[in-house]
Write an enzyme that holds these catalytic residues in place. Structure first.
Site: not given
Ligand code: SUG
Length: 454
Positions: A26, A28, A30-31, A34, A144, A180, A256, A258, A373, A379
């Site tokens: 968990g 990231s 905004g993702n 994740s 990252r 990125e 992102h 993408d 994730n 990706c």
């Molecule tokens: O950077 N997830 C990555 C996913 C990257 C996706 N890449 C592209 N869209 N190109 C990120 O958010 C989650 C790791 C964790 O929560 O354990 C993570 O890093």
């Protein structure tokens, strides 16, 4: 199956091999995937095999398919750089005790998403006629931010021939130059081997506080970073487009570009809400592409909502040029989540049948471990457009064929666990397993000494 080999230029996809410490932490902001799967149980073995299956299927269809090695985890160099001392085991044990939130991040397998490894500008676009690489600094997310050093080493070792390749350092650290990589960069061109338009999409203008930006989630790519890369790579600014991502969609989980747009050669496939001031962006792309063959496939919100785009990763698909005999034709490599969502699946069926859009085939892959994730098919891959001579002269055994696929599957089956919970990261035996896996992989890929530093 048709072989899509082009004698003078190919687009090779270099997929990240999922590392044996793959887990859900968990990390990231905004993702959404994740965050919502934080601390669920991962299956690193299945994750790696799912990725390998996609690589093998695309190699079997005649696409140039490479693999990039996972990074060694935990990253003890980072822990040493912040004052933890002793043997590796001691460094890690002390970090777990004093700073568990940092220790855990040093185990992340996030380097698997190689769309974030670097930005690549192929030879036809650059002033010196070399293919340029800038490793992404990934400065916004701590877990990252320490990928770039090892990524730079891997890229230099694989793309080693100085006649063809130029390597830059990652951009300065800090959000002002947040970069990125290829996730926010799309190359459009009449064909892989002709001069193209490089399309950079940024989330914010970091030095200009008055400009629009997302309010809920971070913008991970700055305009300043995109400009820097275009300058470093020697791009022609008449053939370069810089566009702002719609801040509202970043705030809905599009971390992102993408996640909301994908393009290659003569086709851009994107959601209606992807770009800020979209009409101007598309007009500039069309003007700079200056070709009747260039098609823009825009998906309206009435057919696919931003929420469905984010949950299915409809745009984190690989768009592959399969044109033959002059008629533009593209194939979309999608995650199975797209098939399972009624709106997206209906849209894709219509797209395949439409005579006005050149996307003629959709194939689905189960990439659930990565998807949980926030990492879809796009990706997982870094695109590098290469001439045949460059492809033949790579500095490691990284192009997928039957024998490398089998060796990598054996390696995964030997070294990976099929269950990894967050709590398992503190198991000292895991560190030995991760090291043993890394040493064995150096042999498989012919990259000796790769893991001496991390
Ligand atoms: O950077 N997830 C990555 C996913 C990257 C996706 N890449 C592209 N869209 N190109 C990120 O958010 C989650 C790791 C964790 O929560 O354990 C993570 O890093």
């Amino acid at each position: 199956m048709s072989a899509i080999k082009n004698s003078y230029g190919v687009e090779a996809n270099f997929d990240g091999l999922v590392g044996p410490s793959h887990h859900y932490a968990g990390l990231s902001d905004g993702n959404i995937a994740s965050k919502s799967n934080a601390q669920s149980i991962a299956n690193p073995k299945a994750a790696a095999l799912q990725g390998l299956m996609k690589m093998k299927a695309l190699a079997d269809r005649g696409f140039a398919q490479g693999v990039l090695p996972p990074h060694l985890r935990p990253n003890t160099s980072v822990l040493r750089s912040i004052g933890f001392t002793g043997s590796d085991a001691e460094v890690i044990a002390k970090a777990w005790k004093q700073a568990p939130e940092i220790a855990s991040r040093c185990f992340s397998a996030s380097a698997m998403w190689t769309a974030n490894a670097a930005t690549v500008s192929p030879a036809p676009d650059t002033q010196d006629g070399k293919t340029h690489f800038t490793p992404a600094n990934l400065t916004r997310m701590f877990h990252r931010s320490f990928e770039s050093r090892f990524t730079a080493r891997v890229l230099k070792q694989i793309f080693a021939d100085e006649r063809y390749f130029a390597h830059h350092d990652p951009l300065p650290a800090g959000h002002y130059f947040g970069d990125e990589g290829a996730a926010n960069h799309t190359r459009l061109a009449p064909s892989h081997s002709e001069k193209g338009v490089e399309f950079f999409v940024y989330g914010e203008q970091a030095f200009n506080e008055t400009r629009v930006k997302p309010t809920r989630y971070p913008a991970r790519q700055s305009l300043e970073a995109s400009y820097a890369i275009a300058r470093l790579h020697g791009l022609d600014f008449d053939k370069t487009v810089f566009a702002q991502q719609n801040p509202d969609v970043i705030d809905q989980g599009v971390f992102h570009n993408d996640v909301i747009a994908v393009g290659t050669t003569n086709c851009l496939f994107h959601h209606e809400q992807a770009f800020y001031q979209s009409a101007e962006v598309i007009a500039e792309l069309k003007a700079k592409m200056n070709s009747d063959d260039f098609s823009v496939v825009e998906v309206p919100t009435s057919q696919v909502s931003v929420q469905d785009a984010v949950s299915t990763y409809l745009f984190n698909t690989q768009l592959l040029d399969v044109s033959q005999g002059g008629k533009p034709s593209f194939m979309l490599v999608a995650p199975t989540e797209c098939e399972e969502n009624a709106a997206v699946s209906a849209y894709l069926k219509e797209l395949e049948q439409s005579s006005s859009a050149p996307i003629d085939e959709v194939v689905f892959f189960d990439l659930r471990e990565s998807m949980k994730n926030g990492g879809g098919p796009a990706c997982l891959r870094l695109r590098v457009q290469l001439q045949q001579a460059e492809l033949n002269g790579l500095g490691a055994r990284v192009l997928i064929d039957d024998s490398l696929y089998e060796d990598l599957c054996d390696w995964v089956n030997t070294h990976y666990r099929d269950r990894l919970a967050y709590e398992d990261l503190t198991d000292p035996q895991l560190i030995d397993e991760l090291k043993a896996a890394a040493i064995a992989l150096e042999q498989v890929l012919g990259m000796s000494g790769l893991y001496e530093l991390n």
